[in-house]
Structures are given as C-alpha cells and as structure tokens.
Design a protein around this motif. Structure first.
Motif, PDB file in Angstrom:
ATOM      1  N   MET A  32       0.887  -0.915  -0.008  1.00 47.19           N
ATOM      2  CA  MET A  32       0.151  -0.033   0.096  1.00 47.19           C
ATOM      3  C   MET A  32       0.821   1.067  -0.254  1.00 47.19           C
ATOM      4  SD  MET A  32      -3.553  -0.262  -0.313  1.00 47.19           S
ATOM      5  CE  MET A  32      -3.806   1.275   0.737  1.00 47.19           C
ATOM      6  N   ARG A  33       1.966   1.490  -0.004  1.00 50.56           N
ATOM      7  CA  ARG A  33       3.326   1.891   0.102  1.00 50.56           C
ATOM      8  C   ARG A  33       2.947   2.754  -1.809  1.00 50.56           C
ATOM      9  NH1 ARG A  33       5.269  -0.617   3.707  1.00 50.56           N
ATOM     10  NH2 ARG A  33       6.363  -1.898   2.249  1.00 50.56           N
ATOM     11  N   GLU A  34       2.627   1.880  -2.663  1.00 47.18           N
ATOM     12  CA  GLU A  34       3.044   2.707  -3.945  1.00 47.18           C
ATOM     13  C   GLU A  34       2.202   4.077  -3.949  1.00 47.18           C
ATOM     14  OE1 GLU A  34      -0.632  -0.638  -3.715  1.00 47.18           O
ATOM     15  OE2 GLU A  34       1.301  -0.419  -3.624  1.00 47.18           O
ATOM     16  N   SER A  35       2.513   4.336  -4.625  1.00 47.60           N
ATOM     17  CA  SER A  35       1.292   5.452  -5.396  1.00 47.60           C
ATOM     18  C   SER A  35       0.409   5.668  -6.543  1.00 47.60           C
ATOM     19  CB  SER A  35       2.457   6.710  -5.600  1.00 47.60           C
ATOM     20  OG  SER A  35       3.377   6.798  -6.332  1.00 47.60           O
ATOM     21  N   ARG A  42      -5.163   6.013  -7.986  1.00 51.45           N
ATOM     22  CA  ARG A  42      -6.015   5.195  -7.642  1.00 51.45           C
ATOM     23  C   ARG A  42      -5.774   5.433  -5.419  1.00 51.45           C
ATOM     24  NH1 ARG A  42     -10.566   2.629  -6.629  1.00 51.45           N
ATOM     25  NH2 ARG A  42     -10.846   0.611  -5.228  1.00 51.45           N
ATOM     26  N   VAL A  43      -4.757   5.125  -5.607  1.00 52.32           N
ATOM     27  CA  VAL A  43      -4.346   4.936  -4.320  1.00 52.32           C
ATOM     28  C   VAL A  43      -4.660   6.492  -3.565  1.00 52.32           C
ATOM     29  CG1 VAL A  43      -2.315   5.034  -2.077  1.00 52.32           C
ATOM     30  CG2 VAL A  43      -2.043   3.242  -4.642  1.00 52.32           C
ATOM     31  N   ASP A  69      -8.744   6.320  -2.178  1.00 48.84           N
ATOM     32  CA  ASP A  69      -8.739   5.677  -2.057  1.00 48.84           C
ATOM     33  C   ASP A  69      -8.269   6.581  -0.390  1.00 48.84           C
ATOM     34  OD1 ASP A  69      -8.840   3.416  -2.637  1.00 48.84           O
ATOM     35  OD2 ASP A  69      -7.503   2.666  -2.683  1.00 48.84           O
ATOM     36  N   ASP A  70      -7.438   7.142  -0.577  1.00 49.19           N
ATOM     37  CA  ASP A  70      -7.414   7.943   0.755  1.00 49.19           C
ATOM     38  C   ASP A  70      -8.070   9.337   0.966  1.00 49.19           C
ATOM     39  OD1 ASP A  70      -4.809   6.863   0.835  1.00 49.19           O
ATOM     40  OD2 ASP A  70      -3.197   7.959  -0.166  1.00 49.19           O
ATOM     41  N   ARG A 105       3.270  11.339  -2.668  1.00 48.79           N
ATOM     42  CA  ARG A 105       1.924  10.444  -1.129  1.00 48.79           C
ATOM     43  C   ARG A 105       1.312  10.792  -0.606  1.00 48.79           C
ATOM     44  NH1 ARG A 105       0.108   4.759   0.061  1.00 48.79           N
ATOM     45  NH2 ARG A 105      -1.200   5.443   1.364  1.00 48.79           N
ATOM     46  N   VAL A 147       0.323   3.978   7.208  1.00 46.89           N
ATOM     47  CA  VAL A 147       0.599   3.251   6.045  1.00 46.89           C
ATOM     48  C   VAL A 147       2.112   4.127   5.149  1.00 46.89           C
ATOM     49  CG1 VAL A 147       0.755   2.682   3.599  1.00 46.89           C
ATOM     50  CG2 VAL A 147      -1.410   3.360   4.656  1.00 46.89           C
ATOM     51  N   ASP A 152      -9.396  -0.526   2.417  1.00 46.87           N
ATOM     52  CA  ASP A 152     -10.181   0.729   2.122  1.00 46.87           C
ATOM     53  C   ASP A 152     -10.307   1.496   3.022  1.00 46.87           C
ATOM     54  OD1 ASP A 152      -9.135   1.167  -0.682  1.00 46.87           O
ATOM     55  OD2 ASP A 152     -11.094   0.585  -1.528  1.00 46.87           O
TER      56      ASP A 152
END
Length: 305
Positions: free
Chosen positions: A1-4, A7-8, A11-12, A217, A280, A292
C-alpha cells in the motif's frame, strides 16, 4: 500500500471523507468542547499576562498602559521586523492551545482508523495526554512555515519603501506560496507522529523524511485539502466567484455553510487522511496491511502505544 498513483490517492481521500461523515457527530461535539477549553486557556493566559504586568512590575497600571501602547504601536508599524518580533511573542502563547486542539483531532483520527469509530471524549484524552508535545509541534510548524514569511514581507516592505506592486508583488506572492506549501507539506506528518508517541524532534524528522521519500503520496493529500479549502473560501474573498457559480452576489447562507463544512467535515477528513497515510508509510518494517476501511483488524499498528 506504499505505492502511489491515482487509485491510492483516491482511496486516501474516499476513506477520509467516509469516516469524517460517519463520525461527524463525535467530531462536532469533540471540536465544540475543545474550542471551549481552548478559549478558556487563551482567556487564562491573557488574564495572567495582565495580572503579571499590573501587580508584578513596579509601575503597576502605568506599566500596563505602557506595554499596551507598545503592542498597539507594533501592530501599527507592521510589517517592520521589530513589530514582527513583538507580535510573535504575543501570538505564540495564545496559539499554543489552538495547536493542541488541532493536534488532538489527529488522536481522534487515529482511533477512527484503528477501530472505525471514536467518541467526543476521545479528543479530551489526547488533549490532556499529549498537550505539551502537540503544543511544541504546532510551534515548530508556526516557526518554520509562518515566521519566515512574515520576515520576508517585513524586509521587502522596508527595502521597497513600502511600495510592493507589479513584478515585485508577483514574486513575493509566488515565493510565499511555494514556501508555505513546501514547508507545511514536509511537516504534515508531524501531528500523526506526535500522536504515535514520538517526541517533537522525532516527529519533525520523520515527517520530513516521509515528505521527501514519499513525495507524491504525502503532498498529493496535502495539496488536495489546501486546494479544496481555497476553492471553498475563494467566493468569500472574491465575490464575483459567487456570481460565476450561482448567478448572484448575495448568498448570505454561503459563508455559514462553508465555515461549518470546513470545520466539521474537511478538517476532520484531512486529519484522517494524513493519519492514514502516516500509518501506511511508517509500517515499512511491520508490513501491516491497510484496506479501504483503514488498518487491518488483525494488526492494528500502534494500538498498544
């Protein structure tokens, strides 16, 4: 979940507003109570200042009047560097309870992420438990992000003979915006770090490290909320936006709705989003899954801190 990625980021933001709306009553009651406590603290500090000047200084009332004149003169001479120093000395003690109130919201946000719920009483727990670290964290942000801008405007005002316009004005505003966005973005993980149990120094160092290492992020969330607040407030600053949006300049209800929406939805959502991002990113060694709905129920990182 540390990817950017989008979509991320989506979700945030989605999770933050979902939890903010879901817990709006708790945030409302908690913030209302904290505002009252903060006002009491500010009143006590003002009272202490007045009593100290009147009863402890040799001149009594005369000294108080002299100090009051110095304060009024400082505001009148703004933005001179000398007036800046006096104003900062006055503002910091009054702002410390405000910093704590803002930081306490991150405590509520932490509870929401870990358990999908919180209570109005929770904010007072964080208010009392982390009062001095939160006050220190707020002071650091104020010292790094705000004071240099005040100095910049003060010296520019003096250097240009009190006439700031044209290209000078554009450069000054652009520099100020860049400085404010960069410094506050780098320190945006500071309150979540303090809530996590870190000292002010440790929280500042970790926040800057996260801001640099996970630039997209951290800053995507911070910039989103800055731009959202700006978009909501813009019609109040430049009324022609009201006409562009609603076909009229007179919307008496708009300021009330905007203020309430920012205070009880946007600000809590921002605290939740930043707390979630902090959890995260700080789980690099623990490898805690975050869904999520927040932090995985089987491994609520930091629940025992």
């Amino acid at each position: 979940m540390r990817e950017s990625g989008f979509r991320v980021f989506y979700d945030d933001i989605k999770v933050s507003f979902k939890f903010a709306v879901k817990n709006v009553l708790s945030f409302f009651l908690g913030m209302l109570g904290v505002l009252i406590v903060t006002a009491i603290f500010v009143g006590l500090m003002l009272g202490l200042f007045v009593i100290t000047v009147i009863f402890l200084l040799p001149g009594g009332i005369a000294d108080f009047i002299q100090v009051f004149v110095i304060i009024i003169t400082a505001f009148a001479e703004w933005p001179s560097p000398t007036s800046l120093g006096i104003i900062v000395l006055l503002l910091v003690p009054l702002l410390l309870p405000v910093f704590v109130a803002i930081g306490a919201l991150y405590g509520m946000s932490r509870e929401i992420i870990e358990s999908e719920g919180t209570s109005a009483e929770g904010v007072f727990t964080w208010y009392s438990r982390r009062f001095f670290p939160l006050a220190g964290g707020g002071f650091v942000i104020f010292l790094v992000a705000i004071v240099p801008l005040a100095l910049l405007f003060g010296y520019a005002f003096q250097a240009l003979g009190g006439d700031i316009d044209g290209m000078n004005e554009v450069l000054l505003i652009a520099t100020s915006i860049l400085w404010f966005v960069t410094t506050t973005g780098l320190l945006s993980m500071m309150f979540p770090g303090i809530i996590d149990g870190l000292t002010v120094k440790q929280a500042a160092a970790r926040s800057v490290k996260m801001g640099v290492k996970y630039l997209d992020r951290v800053f995507s969330v911070w910039l989103f909320f800055l731009l959202l607040v700006f978009a909501l407030v813009a019609p109040l600053i430049w009324p022609y936006h009201l006409y562009w949006l609603f076909g009229t300049y007179n919307l008496d209800f708009y300021p009330v709705i905007v203020v309430l929406f920012i205070l009880f939805i946007v600000v809590p959502a921002m605290a939740i989003a930043q707390s979630r991002v902090y959890l995260v990113l700080s789980s690099e060694e623990d490898e805690i899954p975050v869904t999520d709905e927040g932090v995985d129920e089987t491994e609520k990182w930091g629940a025992n801190n």
